[in-house]
Design a protein around this motif. Structure first.
Motif, short mmCIF file in Angstrom:
data_model
loop_
_atom_site.label_atom_id
_atom_site.label_comp_id
_atom_site.label_asym_id
_atom_site.label_seq_id
_atom_site.Cartn_x
_atom_site.Cartn_y
_atom_site.Cartn_z
N ALA A 66 5.50 0.83 -9.84
CA ALA A 66 5.13 2.58 -9.73
C ALA A 66 4.83 2.24 -8.44
CB ALA A 66 4.47 2.72 -10.82
N GLN A 67 2.79 1.50 -8.39
CA GLN A 67 3.06 1.96 -6.91
C GLN A 67 3.24 1.47 -5.45
OE1 GLN A 67 -0.71 2.55 -6.71
NE2 GLN A 67 -0.26 2.53 -4.53
N ALA A 68 4.42 0.49 -5.46
CA ALA A 68 5.09 0.36 -4.88
C ALA A 68 5.62 0.95 -4.52
CB ALA A 68 5.81 -1.28 -4.74
N LEU A 69 6.19 1.64 -5.63
CA LEU A 69 7.26 2.94 -5.24
C LEU A 69 6.25 4.00 -4.04
CD1 LEU A 69 9.62 4.62 -4.25
CD2 LEU A 69 9.43 5.29 -6.63
N GLU A 70 5.30 4.85 -4.78
CA GLU A 70 4.78 5.33 -3.82
C GLU A 70 4.16 5.09 -2.54
OE1 GLU A 70 -0.46 6.93 -4.81
OE2 GLU A 70 1.13 6.70 -6.40
N ASN A 71 3.65 3.63 -2.27
CA ASN A 71 4.14 2.67 -1.24
C ASN A 71 4.58 2.83 0.22
OD1 ASN A 71 0.74 2.38 -1.59
ND2 ASN A 71 1.50 0.10 -2.07
N PHE A 72 6.56 3.36 -0.97
CA PHE A 72 7.06 2.98 0.26
C PHE A 72 8.09 4.53 0.79
CE2 PHE A 72 8.56 -0.59 -2.41
CZ PHE A 72 8.08 -1.25 -1.78
N ASN A 73 7.18 5.03 0.33
CA ASN A 73 7.43 7.45 -0.20
C ASN A 73 7.04 6.90 1.65
OD1 ASN A 73 8.38 8.06 -2.02
ND2 ASN A 73 6.51 8.75 -2.97
N MET A 118 14.17 2.42 8.08
CA MET A 118 13.94 2.53 6.41
C MET A 118 14.97 1.88 5.42
SD MET A 118 14.56 5.86 4.68
CE MET A 118 15.98 5.60 4.34
N ILE A 119 15.82 1.62 5.74
CA ILE A 119 16.00 0.43 4.04
C ILE A 119 15.33 -0.88 5.02
CG2 ILE A 119 17.97 -0.64 3.56
CD1 ILE A 119 19.90 2.20 3.59
N SER A 120 15.33 -1.23 6.08
CA SER A 120 15.31 -2.70 6.58
C SER A 120 13.84 -2.75 6.27
CB SER A 120 15.60 -2.56 7.55
OG SER A 120 14.91 -4.82 8.26
N GLN A 121 12.70 -1.56 6.42
CA GLN A 121 11.45 -1.51 5.78
C GLN A 121 10.90 -1.61 4.92
OE1 GLN A 121 9.77 1.68 8.16
NE2 GLN A 121 8.53 0.11 10.13
N VAL A 122 11.19 -0.97 4.12
CA VAL A 122 11.57 -0.98 2.68
C VAL A 122 12.14 -2.32 2.60
CG1 VAL A 122 11.72 0.18 -0.24
CG2 VAL A 122 11.50 1.73 2.42
N THR A 123 12.96 -2.36 2.35
CA THR A 123 13.06 -3.87 1.85
C THR A 123 11.98 -4.97 2.31
OG1 THR A 123 15.63 -3.37 1.75
CG2 THR A 123 15.05 -5.59 1.68
N HIS A 124 11.84 -5.32 3.15
CA HIS A 124 10.36 -6.26 3.79
C HIS A 124 9.75 -5.73 3.13
CE1 HIS A 124 8.75 -9.04 6.65
NE2 HIS A 124 7.50 -7.66 6.51
N MET A 125 8.86 -4.58 3.29
CA MET A 125 8.18 -4.66 2.07
C MET A 125 8.01 -4.49 0.51
SD MET A 125 7.24 -0.82 3.28
CE MET A 125 5.41 -0.26 2.68
N ALA A 126 8.45 -4.37 0.04
CA ALA A 126 8.85 -5.25 -1.47
C ALA A 126 9.23 -6.71 -2.07
CB ALA A 126 10.12 -4.78 -2.09
N LYS A 127 9.82 -6.71 -0.75
CA LYS A 127 9.92 -8.93 -0.65
C LYS A 127 8.92 -9.71 -0.22
CE LYS A 127 12.01 -12.28 1.44
NZ LYS A 127 13.56 -12.81 2.57
N SER A 128 7.99 -9.12 0.63
CA SER A 128 6.23 -9.29 0.69
C SER A 128 5.54 -9.09 -0.71
CB SER A 128 6.43 -8.40 1.88
OG SER A 128 5.76 -7.68 1.79
N GLN A 129 6.33 -8.25 -1.26
CA GLN A 129 5.31 -7.96 -2.31
C GLN A 129 5.88 -8.87 -4.16
OE1 GLN A 129 4.12 -4.01 -3.17
NE2 GLN A 129 4.50 -3.69 -1.25
N GLY A 130 6.98 -9.69 -3.67
CA GLY A 130 7.52 -10.10 -4.72
C GLY A 130 8.78 -9.26 -5.06
N ILE A 131 8.78 -8.63 -5.20
CA ILE A 131 9.71 -7.17 -5.23
C ILE A 131 11.00 -7.73 -4.70
CG2 ILE A 131 10.05 -4.97 -6.64
CD1 ILE A 131 6.94 -4.08 -5.71
#
Length: 178
Positions: free
Chosen positions: A106-113, A128-141
């Protein structure tokens, strides 16, 4: 001169209304809601379905993990669900998806908004898709973001938890034109 008796007329009206109301409820349950619920439970990824009638009708759908979705894709599963709902109940139905989210997701989604909203506003969808995917990957998501002409579909998973978000967007901006 004949007298009109008020009590029998009122009783007949009440019985007639009760029969009509009961008939409508039976029709809704057996010909609309029951078959819809059965059809929705057959969609890949759907675990449970609850239909609340009212104004508007609300269809609550509990989805399973990525592996249970149609081809592991929220967009395909959502399309199947919405086509079933619109064929039985028409438009104007509120669809609520439930998942098994954790605080981390939930926190990750809030950060991706902000990234998602900026991507939609600027029309930089691939970035946008690339940035969100990269941010998620860096958090192990584990993350998957897809789009169609109306919605952005976001799937996040970490550990045994998963989160689904369907965000509507519009490419038409309001404002004055000259």
């Amino acid at each position: 001169m004949s007298r009109v008796r008020l009590v029998p007329i009122v009783l007949i009206a009440i019985v007639a209304l009760a029969v009509l109301f009961g008939g409508w409820q039976a029709y809704q349950h057996f010909n609309l809601l029951g078959p819809l619920k059965k059809n929705l439970q057959q969609v890949e990824g759907v675990q449970t379905v609850d239909i609340l009638t009212g104004s508007p009708d609300v269809v609550q759908v509990q989805l399973g993990p990525f592996s249970k979705l149609k081809n592991g894709d929220l967009q395909q599963t959502y399309d199947d669900i919405t086509s079933q709902v619109s064929s039985k109940l028409g438009t104007g139905v509120t669809l609520q998806l439930s998942d098994d989210r954790s605080g981390t997701l939930a926190q990750a989604l809030e950060n991706f908004n902000p990234v998602l909203l900026e991507g939609v506003t600027k029309g930089n969808y691939t970035e946008m898709i690339s940035q969100v995917t990269h941010m998620a990957k860096s958090q192990g998501i584990n993350c998957r973001v897809t789009m169609d002409t109306q919605y952005i579909y976001i799937q996040l998973a970490k550990g045994g938890h998963y989160l689904y978000k369907v965000m509507p967007y519009s490419t038409h901006q309001g404002g004055a034109a000259s």
